[in-house]
Design a protein around this motif. Structure first.
Motif, PDB file in Angstrom:
ATOM      1  N   ALA A  15       0.833  -1.206   0.000  1.00  0.00           N
ATOM      2  CA  ALA A  15       0.000   0.000   0.000  1.00  0.00           C
ATOM      3  C   ALA A  15       0.869   1.257   0.000  1.00  0.00           C
ATOM      4  O   ALA A  15       0.586   2.232  -0.715  1.00  0.00           O
ATOM      5  N   TYR A  16       1.937   1.228   0.778  1.00  0.00           N
ATOM      6  CA  TYR A  16       2.850   2.368   0.825  1.00  0.00           C
ATOM      7  C   TYR A  16       3.527   2.577  -0.524  1.00  0.00           C
ATOM      8  O   TYR A  16       3.674   3.711  -0.992  1.00  0.00           O
ATOM      9  N   ALA A  17       3.942   1.457  -1.146  1.00  0.00           N
ATOM     10  CA  ALA A  17       4.610   1.551  -2.447  1.00  0.00           C
ATOM     11  C   ALA A  17       3.670   2.140  -3.501  1.00  0.00           C
ATOM     12  O   ALA A  17       4.074   2.968  -4.312  1.00  0.00           O
ATOM     13  N   ARG A  18       2.401   1.719  -3.463  1.00  0.00           N
ATOM     14  CA  ARG A  18       1.427   2.254  -4.421  1.00  0.00           C
ATOM     15  C   ARG A  18       1.208   3.745  -4.200  1.00  0.00           C
ATOM     16  O   ARG A  18       1.138   4.525  -5.150  1.00  0.00           O
ATOM     17  N   LYS A  19       1.115   4.130  -2.942  1.00  0.00           N
ATOM     18  CA  LYS A  19       0.888   5.542  -2.612  1.00  0.00           C
ATOM     19  C   LYS A  19       2.085   6.382  -3.035  1.00  0.00           C
ATOM     20  O   LYS A  19       1.933   7.480  -3.598  1.00  0.00           O
ATOM     21  N   LYS A  20       3.271   5.874  -2.800  1.00  0.00           N
ATOM     22  CA  LYS A  20       4.483   6.603  -3.168  1.00  0.00           C
ATOM     23  C   LYS A  20       4.583   6.747  -4.683  1.00  0.00           C
ATOM     24  O   LYS A  20       4.967   7.798  -5.208  1.00  0.00           O
ATOM     25  N   ALA A  21       4.222   5.679  -5.405  1.00  0.00           N
ATOM     26  CA  ALA A  21       4.288   5.709  -6.861  1.00  0.00           C
ATOM     27  C   ALA A  21       3.286   6.696  -7.452  1.00  0.00           C
ATOM     28  O   ALA A  21       3.527   7.312  -8.490  1.00  0.00           O
ATOM     29  N   SER A  22       2.149   6.845  -6.765  1.00  0.00           N
ATOM     30  CA  SER A  22       1.106   7.748  -7.266  1.00  0.00           C
ATOM     31  C   SER A  22       1.387   9.208  -6.930  1.00  0.00           C
ATOM     32  O   SER A  22       0.718  10.110  -7.422  1.00  0.00           O
ATOM     33  N   GLY A  23       2.349   9.438  -6.040  1.00  0.00           N
ATOM     34  CA  GLY A  23       2.679  10.804  -5.656  1.00  0.00           C
ATOM     35  C   GLY A  23       1.828  11.343  -4.538  1.00  0.00           C
ATOM     36  O   GLY A  23       1.913  12.520  -4.173  1.00  0.00           O
ATOM     37  N   THR A  24       0.983  10.503  -3.939  1.00  0.00           N
ATOM     38  CA  THR A  24       0.122  10.941  -2.837  1.00  0.00           C
ATOM     39  C   THR A  24       0.957  11.023  -1.565  1.00  0.00           C
ATOM     40  O   THR A  24       1.558  10.023  -1.151  1.00  0.00           O
ATOM     41  N   PRO A  25       1.007  12.186  -0.901  1.00  0.00           N
ATOM     42  CA  PRO A  25       1.812  12.306   0.320  1.00  0.00           C
ATOM     43  C   PRO A  25       1.189  11.536   1.467  1.00  0.00           C
ATOM     44  O   PRO A  25      -0.031  11.407   1.584  1.00  0.00           O
ATOM     45  N   SER A  26       2.034  10.978   2.307  1.00  0.00           N
ATOM     46  CA  SER A  26       1.544  10.297   3.495  1.00  0.00           C
ATOM     47  C   SER A  26       1.148  11.325   4.543  1.00  0.00           C
ATOM     48  O   SER A  26       1.492  12.497   4.437  1.00  0.00           O
ATOM     49  N   LYS A  27       0.415  10.890   5.573  1.00  0.00           N
ATOM     50  CA  LYS A  27      -0.010  11.807   6.639  1.00  0.00           C
ATOM     51  C   LYS A  27       1.200  12.447   7.316  1.00  0.00           C
ATOM     52  O   LYS A  27       1.205  13.629   7.637  1.00  0.00           O
ATOM     53  N   GLY A  28       2.231  11.652   7.544  1.00  0.00           N
ATOM     54  CA  GLY A  28       3.417  12.176   8.201  1.00  0.00           C
ATOM     55  C   GLY A  28       4.077  13.281   7.407  1.00  0.00           C
ATOM     56  O   GLY A  28       4.446  14.328   7.956  1.00  0.00           O
TER      57      GLY A  28
END
Length: 320
Positions: free
Chosen positions: A301-314
């Motif tokens: 899930a983290y890898a997908r989010k990072k690939a999409s450019g969506t920033p994490s909450k942190g």
């Protein structure tokens, strides 16, 4: 004239000691042989963590605990390198691990024996890792590039593992009578299984001949086993211990040690899944895989989010 026949190009590279790389054409049988061998090697590294991990909390000192933790961590890293090398052969890591968990894929039979005493950890380091190094040094020159490069680092770390094991046994051999007896008992129990690690006799091996032709292997099972016996027969003298083989003796004519016949019935029985700890090892691996599912899902899930450019909450909080 330059040949455009892919098989001829492949064989020419093998003959000229040019590494075969993932993007190169290769015979399907070569690819399948590598998948079997490298994945089996990876499984052995991961399953091999279990008998040693069993002693981390019971190691006799903080120093020994720290060394053993580092060693088990190294084995996990070796498994990672090898699974990554297997993935270059157009098979997924999940496929190879599923084959392990289902019992379809094999791993080194040596890890189906129990670690009963602390001396067993020394015997594993000295004998088991010593046998592994004997085979793995050869694999640094194997014909498949990713496998050869992975083995270079693995061999460097395995050499420390063997020294660690020998140091444990050397300490015990200089201790009390009880400690010396423990040392000898561990050597007695691990010697023959260590010789089995090299596989069946060359005449009974279904893979050796072709693997030698493709230069996946550089020495046969029996050649490696003999080299190992010659090394250990000398090293055991430093410990003041003996190897449990009344037929072990130096042959001046051959310039090698003669040694007794392996119990091949025991070898094949363990390979077929009937060893002392086969069931326990596979149950432990399946349990770890199931309980670790959430970690794999979170990482994906983290890898997908990072690939999409969506920033994490942190990261959003830091930016604010």
């Amino acid at each position: 004239m330059v040949s455009h026949d892919p098989e001829k190009i492949f064989n020419d590279k093998i003959d000229r000691e040019i590494k075969i790389e993932p993007e190169d054409w290769m015979p399907e049988a070569y690819r399948k042989t590598l998948i079997r061998q490298i994945s089996q090697h990876a499984h052995s590294e991961i399953v091999g963590m279990l008998p040693e991990g069993n002693w981390i909390t019971r190691a006799p000192s903080l120093k020994r605990k720290a060394i053993l933790i580092a060693k088990v961590q190294d084995e996990a890293g070796h498994g990672l390198y090898l699974y990554a090398a297997t993935e270059t052969l157009n098979i997924t890591r999940e496929e190879t691990i599923n084959d392990l968990h289902s019992g379809k894929a094999k791993y080194s039979s040596i890890f189906n024996y129990p670690t009963i005493t602390w001396a067993d950890i020394g015997a594993i380091g000295w004998l088991v890792d010593g046998a592994a190094i004997m085979n793995q040094v050869m694999l640094c020159r194997t014909s498949y590039g990713p496998y050869a490069r992975a083995m270079v680092r693995i061999c460097k770390e395995e050499s420390f593992h063997q020294r660690q094991g020998f140091d444990i046994l050397l300490t015990l051999s200089r201790g009390s009578k009880e400690q010396r007896d423990m040392c000898q008992d561990a050597i007695n129990r691990w010697w023959w299984p260590s010789l089995m690690m090299f596989g069946p006799h060359d005449n009974d091996s279904s893979h050796t001949d072709q693997s030698m032709k493709w230069k996946i292997k550089r020495m046969t099972n029996d050649e490696l086993r003999q080299k190992f016996v010659d090394m250990i027969a000398e090293q055991v003298k430093i410990l003041g211990m003996t190897l449990p083989d009344p037929e072990l003796k130096w042959n001046e004519e051959r310039k090698h040690y003669d040694f007794g016949e392996i119990n091949w019935d025991e070898f094949w029985n363990v390979v077929k899944g009937n060893g002392p700890c086969n069931k326990q090892r596979l149950e432990a691996r399946n349990k770890a895989w199931e309980e670790g599912a959430w970690v794999r899902e979170a990482a994906q899930a983290y890898a997908r989010k990072k690939a999409s450019g969506t920033p994490s909450k942190g990261s959003a909080l830091v930016a604010a």
